[in-house]
Each structure stands twice: as C-alpha cells, then as structure tokens.
Design a protein around this motif. Structure first.
Motif, short mmCIF file in Angstrom:
data_model
loop_
_atom_site.label_atom_id
_atom_site.label_comp_id
_atom_site.label_asym_id
_atom_site.label_seq_id
_atom_site.Cartn_x
_atom_site.Cartn_y
_atom_site.Cartn_z
N ALA A 67 -10.93 4.48 8.59
CA ALA A 67 -11.81 4.26 9.75
C ALA A 67 -12.89 5.34 9.83
N ALA A 68 -12.51 6.58 9.61
CA ALA A 68 -13.48 7.68 9.64
C ALA A 68 -14.53 7.51 8.55
N ASP A 69 -14.08 7.10 7.36
CA ASP A 69 -15.02 6.89 6.25
C ASP A 69 -15.97 5.74 6.54
N GLU A 70 -15.52 4.80 7.40
CA GLU A 70 -16.37 3.67 7.79
C GLU A 70 -17.33 4.05 8.91
N GLY A 71 -17.29 5.29 9.34
CA GLY A 71 -18.22 5.76 10.36
C GLY A 71 -17.69 5.75 11.77
N ILE A 72 -16.42 5.39 11.95
CA ILE A 72 -15.84 5.35 13.29
C ILE A 72 -15.40 6.75 13.70
N SER A 73 -15.77 7.12 14.92
CA SER A 73 -15.43 8.46 15.42
C SER A 73 -14.67 8.40 16.73
N ALA A 180 -12.64 -6.30 24.56
CA ALA A 180 -13.32 -5.17 25.19
C ALA A 180 -13.99 -4.26 24.17
N LEU A 181 -13.71 -4.48 22.89
CA LEU A 181 -14.22 -3.58 21.85
C LEU A 181 -15.56 -4.05 21.29
N ALA A 182 -16.36 -3.10 20.85
CA ALA A 182 -17.67 -3.41 20.27
C ALA A 182 -17.50 -3.99 18.87
N PRO A 183 -18.48 -4.77 18.41
CA PRO A 183 -18.45 -5.26 17.02
C PRO A 183 -18.31 -4.10 16.04
N GLY A 184 -17.54 -4.33 14.98
CA GLY A 184 -17.31 -3.28 14.00
C GLY A 184 -16.09 -2.43 14.29
N SER A 185 -15.41 -2.72 15.42
CA SER A 185 -14.18 -1.99 15.74
C SER A 185 -13.06 -2.43 14.80
N LEU A 186 -12.05 -1.59 14.70
CA LEU A 186 -10.92 -1.86 13.81
C LEU A 186 -9.62 -1.95 14.61
N LEU A 187 -8.74 -2.86 14.19
CA LEU A 187 -7.38 -2.94 14.70
C LEU A 187 -6.44 -2.51 13.59
N VAL A 188 -5.59 -1.52 13.87
CA VAL A 188 -4.64 -0.98 12.88
C VAL A 188 -3.23 -1.27 13.38
N VAL A 189 -2.45 -2.02 12.59
CA VAL A 189 -1.13 -2.46 13.04
C VAL A 189 -0.08 -2.23 11.96
N THR A 190 1.10 -1.77 12.37
CA THR A 190 2.31 -1.91 11.55
C THR A 190 3.34 -2.61 12.41
N HIS A 191 4.23 -3.36 11.76
CA HIS A 191 5.19 -4.16 12.51
C HIS A 191 6.44 -4.37 11.68
N ALA A 192 7.60 -4.25 12.33
CA ALA A 192 8.88 -4.48 11.66
C ALA A 192 9.09 -5.96 11.37
N SER A 193 9.82 -6.22 10.29
CA SER A 193 10.13 -7.60 9.90
C SER A 193 11.36 -7.57 9.01
N TYR A 194 12.12 -8.67 9.00
CA TYR A 194 13.22 -8.77 8.04
C TYR A 194 12.68 -8.93 6.62
N GLU A 195 11.44 -9.40 6.51
CA GLU A 195 10.84 -9.60 5.20
C GLU A 195 10.59 -8.25 4.53
N GLY A 196 11.07 -8.11 3.31
CA GLY A 196 10.86 -6.88 2.56
C GLY A 196 12.01 -5.90 2.62
N ILE A 197 12.92 -6.06 3.59
CA ILE A 197 14.06 -5.14 3.67
C ILE A 197 15.00 -5.39 2.49
N PRO A 198 15.36 -4.35 1.74
CA PRO A 198 16.20 -4.55 0.54
C PRO A 198 17.68 -4.69 0.87
#
Length: 270
Positions: A67-73, A180-198
């Motif tokens: 995000a910082a590299d994309e110019g977001i401060s 409510a966010l301006a164009p060019g804003s970013l959404l950053v998400v992590t989320h738990a799931s049964y998918e991928g659990i070994p």
C-alpha cells in the motif's frame, strides 16, 4: 490473580480474551494463564495455530508495504488487537515517512495497551469502536483528525472478520466502509477457513469449539464466502490466496504447511 498495570480495571481477567490469546500465539507478554490455557486447548486440535498467526502477521506487513509503495499514506486498521513487534504504523512509516495510522478495536485491553504504546507516536491513534458500527468509527475524533476520506486509505481487516457471525451481517459493515472510501483505496483481509488446513476438518473443529466455549465463535468461511467481502473492489494480483502465496518475500514451498490455512487478499476501489 494480580492485575498488571496494563490491564484496565474494567476487564475481567478471569475470562479468556481473543486478542490476548492471539498475543500468546505470537509470543507476546500481554496475556494471562486463562488465555494461555484456552490457547493450549485449541492447539491440542490444531497445533499449527502459532504458525498460522505468524503467517498472518507476515502477510499484513507485506500488504502494508505494498500500500505504501502504491502511494497510500493513510491506514485504518480495524480489529487491530494488542500491539506487537512490526505494527502497522512501524511498517507504514518505514516505507512512507509521515504516514497516518488509526487503530480500531472493541477489546478494552487492546485499546488500553495501544494507547500506552502510541502515547508519544505522532500521527497515530487508537479508537475504541466496533466494526459493526462503521459510522461511529468514521465520525470518531481520531479518524476525523488523521484520515482524509477524500484521499485513498488502506483499510485493514486482518484476522478479525472470522469473529463476526453471519447474523451480524459483516458484509454490510464492510460495504458501508467501502462506500465511504475514496477511489484507489485498498481493502486488506485475512480470514480463517477449513480450506488449506493440513488436517481433517473434523479435527480442526475441536479448535473452533474452544473459541465457541469462550463466547468468541470462530466462523470458518469458504473461499467464495470470503471473496464476497471484496464486492465492489478489483482484486490485486495474485487475488484471494493462501497467506504465503500473496506476493511472498521467500519461497512459499519453504513455509510451514499450517501457514496455508485460510486466505488473504487485497482489493482496490475503482
């Protein structure tokens, strides 16, 4: 049980806290035996939980640098938890000096400790508020002072949406924030799931039950259900993927198998 100075008088330190359990997984010191007991019980079913949390933090740092590299401060971190090494403001300001950061959490321990950590940090603050009340967050004095909603913002919802039940409609809250966010804003998400659990999902359910027992249900959504949070966003490459696969700094094949549990992604508003 002796109450340390960082624990507000208003909290019951005999009841486990999700943010303090997370702090324990990451090797932090802001947790009690009741939190460690719950964490160890969950790890009986899902021993790789600390690896999952470490992968989550590593992704967060990469996403903030992106995000910082994309110019977001400007960074709005909702569900920020107890500050640990490599906080959003540290990563953001290292990549973009002068970045503004507002942390948001409804856990009084997380808020109190954040206030202590941030007391002498410029252009950074914390708000006691709930994701499910977006307007209270946006109208808070801290956000009004530090975040210009007319310019792009990085909105972080890292390891927190899986603690919001469908009955509370987290999708509506995320959409309200998006609008409510301006164009060019970013959404950053992590989320738990049964998918991928070994492990078989039946085994992992034991860890989920531990969170249910402490009245903080862990909602394990599918990849498609998690993708719905990005409605109205254009996904940033490589899309919604296991955490080590998102713009990795090191070879993903070197990561612990548990690190691939759940999903991470970044979206951009048009």
């Amino acid at each position: 049980m002796e109450r340390p100075a960082w624990a507000p008088r208003s909290i019951d330190i005999s009841v486990p806290s999700v943010s303090r359990i997370y702090d324990y997984y990451l090797g932090g010191s802001h947790n009690f035996e009741v939190d460690r007991e719950a964490a160890r019980k969950a790890m009986e079913f899902l021993p790789g939980l600390p690896k999952i949390m470490q992968a989550n933090r590593a992704f967060m740092r990469r996403a903030v640098r992106f995000a910082a590299d994309e110019g977001i401060s400007q960074f709005l971190d909702i569900g920020s938890g107890i500050p640990t090494f490599g906080n959003v403001h540290e990563v953001a300001r290292a990549a973009r000096p002068g970045a503004h950061v507002v942390y948001v959490d409804h856990d009084p321990v997380a808020v109190a400790h954040s206030q202590a950590v941030l007391r002498d940090v410029e252009d950074t603050d914390v708000v006691a508020a709930d994701l499910l009340k977006p307007q209270e967050i946006l109208a808070s004095a801290e956000v009004q002072r530090l975040i210009d909603l007319n310019r792009p913002v990085a909105l972080l919802l890292v390891a927190m949406l899986h603690f919001v039940e469908d009955a509370d409609d987290p999708y509506a809250a995320v959409a309200e924030l998006r609008d409510a966010l301006a164009p060019g804003s970013l959404l950053v998400v992590t989320h738990a799931s049964y998918e991928g659990i070994p492990l078989p999902s039946e085994r992992a359910e034991g860890a989920v039950d531990v969170y249910k027992d402490i009245r903080n249900p862990l909602i394990m959504r599918s990849r498609d259900e998690i993708a719905r949070f990005f409605e109205g966003y254009d996904m940033v490459e490589p899309g919604l993927v296991p955490m080590p696969m998102w713009r990795p700094d090191t070879a993903p094949e070197d990561e612990d198998p548990y690190s691939f549990s759940g999903f991470a992604g970044v979206g951009r508003t048009a």
